[in-house]
Scaffold this motif. Structure first.
Motif, PDB file in Angstrom:
ATOM      1  N   MET A   1       0.845  -1.203   0.000  1.00  0.00           N
ATOM      2  CA  MET A   1       0.000   0.000   0.000  1.00  0.00           C
ATOM      3  C   MET A   1       0.875   1.247   0.000  1.00  0.00           C
ATOM      4  SD  MET A   1      -2.982   1.045   2.744  1.00  0.00           S
ATOM      5  CE  MET A   1      -3.952  -0.398   2.335  1.00  0.00           C
TER       6      MET A   1
ATOM      7  N   GLU B   1     -11.285   5.479  -0.555  1.00  0.00           N
ATOM      8  CA  GLU B   1     -11.486   4.251  -1.333  1.00  0.00           C
ATOM      9  C   GLU B   1     -10.264   3.952  -2.200  1.00  0.00           C
ATOM     10  OE1 GLU B   1     -14.164   2.953  -5.150  1.00  0.00           O
ATOM     11  OE2 GLU B   1     -15.169   4.121  -3.584  1.00  0.00           O
ATOM     12  N   LEU B   2      -9.748   4.991  -2.870  1.00  0.00           N
ATOM     13  CA  LEU B   2      -8.550   4.815  -3.701  1.00  0.00           C
ATOM     14  C   LEU B   2      -7.335   4.474  -2.842  1.00  0.00           C
ATOM     15  CD1 LEU B   2      -8.995   7.826  -6.164  1.00  0.00           C
ATOM     16  CD2 LEU B   2      -9.384   5.400  -6.666  1.00  0.00           C
TER      17      LEU B   2
ATOM     18  N   PHE C   1      -7.166   3.000   0.190  1.00  0.00           N
ATOM     19  CA  PHE C   1      -7.196   1.665   0.775  1.00  0.00           C
ATOM     20  C   PHE C   1      -7.091   0.560  -0.278  1.00  0.00           C
ATOM     21  CE2 PHE C   1      -9.150   3.988   4.397  1.00  0.00           C
ATOM     22  CZ  PHE C   1      -8.203   3.636   5.350  1.00  0.00           C
ATOM     23  N   ARG C   2      -7.280   0.932  -1.535  1.00  0.00           N
ATOM     24  CA  ARG C   2      -7.038  -0.033  -2.613  1.00  0.00           C
ATOM     25  C   ARG C   2      -5.574   0.010  -3.055  1.00  0.00           C
ATOM     26  NH1 ARG C   2     -12.176   1.216  -5.815  1.00  0.00           N
ATOM     27  NH2 ARG C   2     -10.785   2.227  -7.295  1.00  0.00           N
TER      28      ARG C   2
ATOM     29  N   GLU D   1      -4.022   2.466  -4.601  1.00  0.00           N
ATOM     30  CA  GLU D   1      -3.858   3.078  -5.916  1.00  0.00           C
ATOM     31  C   GLU D   1      -3.204   4.460  -5.800  1.00  0.00           C
ATOM     32  OE1 GLU D   1      -7.348   3.051  -8.298  1.00  0.00           O
ATOM     33  OE2 GLU D   1      -7.988   1.053  -7.637  1.00  0.00           O
TER      34      GLU D   1
END
Length: 275
Positions: free
Chosen positions: A1, A84-85, A87-88, A90
């Protein structure tokens, strides 16, 4: 991450670009790692009521409170998409964040487009959090809305921003007219499902107004008759013509004796079958 980037959201009133009504449009200034972009909030404010340092109104009047509430909602929409981005894992840039938010808004501008998207997501929950029967009820509301708009307004779809309380009331009258065999509660539940789908647009910041606020959803008290023991015994002794009908009968009888709602029994069976 990836490491979490620096991220901030400020609201700015464009006092130098007043609209014809004398109000200033409010922009969301989003900064990620020093890169800045602006997003239109579609919210206007009286320039004299805007507190630049606080990035909001004084909050004294009803309009002030409404504007602050809408800005808080919009802030949450941006933050949720950023998280959201993140924790993905990205890569996040201000421009990419803006692109995702604005393209998503464009996709959901119209009611039936929003309904199709909602139903697609809802279908994935069949057997997990809902049943196929409930899913078909949302499909029915979508179909009735399409029929209503074609009959009443001669249109195929409508912008979410054009939906008002009169539209909802007219839709309810249409339901009672074309589907009169069903009662008040049946049609109110259809309006409730319509509201559930519309709420996803409001939660995501695609609309700010709530047209359902002026429409009262009410249920009439009903009294359902229950089966007697003798009637259940007759049902249990009846030979069914197929294995499928026999299984339906067994599930219904089980529900009667255990007081477990039939929909919950079906969910349990579906989960057992998928495990």
């Amino acid at each position: 991450m990836t490491n979490k980037s620096t991220f901030s959201i400020l609201f700015v009133a464009q006092k130098g670009k007043l609209k014809a009504n004398g109000k200033a449009p409010i922009l969301a200034r989003v900064t990620v790692n020093g890169e800045m972009v602006h997003l239109a909030t579609r919210i206007d404010v009286d320039p004299d009521r805007w507190l630049g340092k606080e990035c909001r109104t004084p909050g004294r009047s009803a309009e002030d409170k409404y504007i602050n509430e809408m800005l808080d909602n919009y802030r949450n929409v941006i933050k949720n998409k950023y998280n959201e981005l993140f924790f993905r894992g990205e890569a996040i840039t201000a421009m990419r964040l803006k692109s995702i938010l604005t393209s998503r808004s464009d996709e959901a501008k119209r009611l039936l487009v929003l309904f199709d998207e909602f139903n697609e997501d809802y279908r994935a929950l069949i057997g997990k959090e809902t049943t196929h029967k409930t899913y078909t009820r949302y499909l029915l509301v979508r179909r009735r809305l399409a029929e209503f708009m074609a009959a009443k307004y001669k249109i195929k779809d409508i912008l979410l921003s054009d939906i008002n309380t009169k539209f909802i009331n007219d839709f309810y009258i249409y339901l009672r007219t074309v589907d009169g065999k069903n009662g008040h509660n049946y049609h109110m539940k259809m309006i409730q499902r319509f509201r559930t789908v519309f709420k996803t647009a409001k939660d995501n910041g695609w609309v700010t107004a709530d047209p359902f606020g002026g429409f009262k959803i009410s249920m009439e008290e009903t009294h359902r008759e229950h089966l007697t023991i003798d009637e259940l015994e007759v049902l249990m002794s009846k030979e069914m013509t197929s294995e499928r009908l026999q299984r339906v009968k067994d599930i219904f009888v089980f529900s009667c004796f255990t007081f477990v709602a039939l929909t919950n029994v079906c969910l349990i069976i579906n989960k057992l079958q998928t495990n």
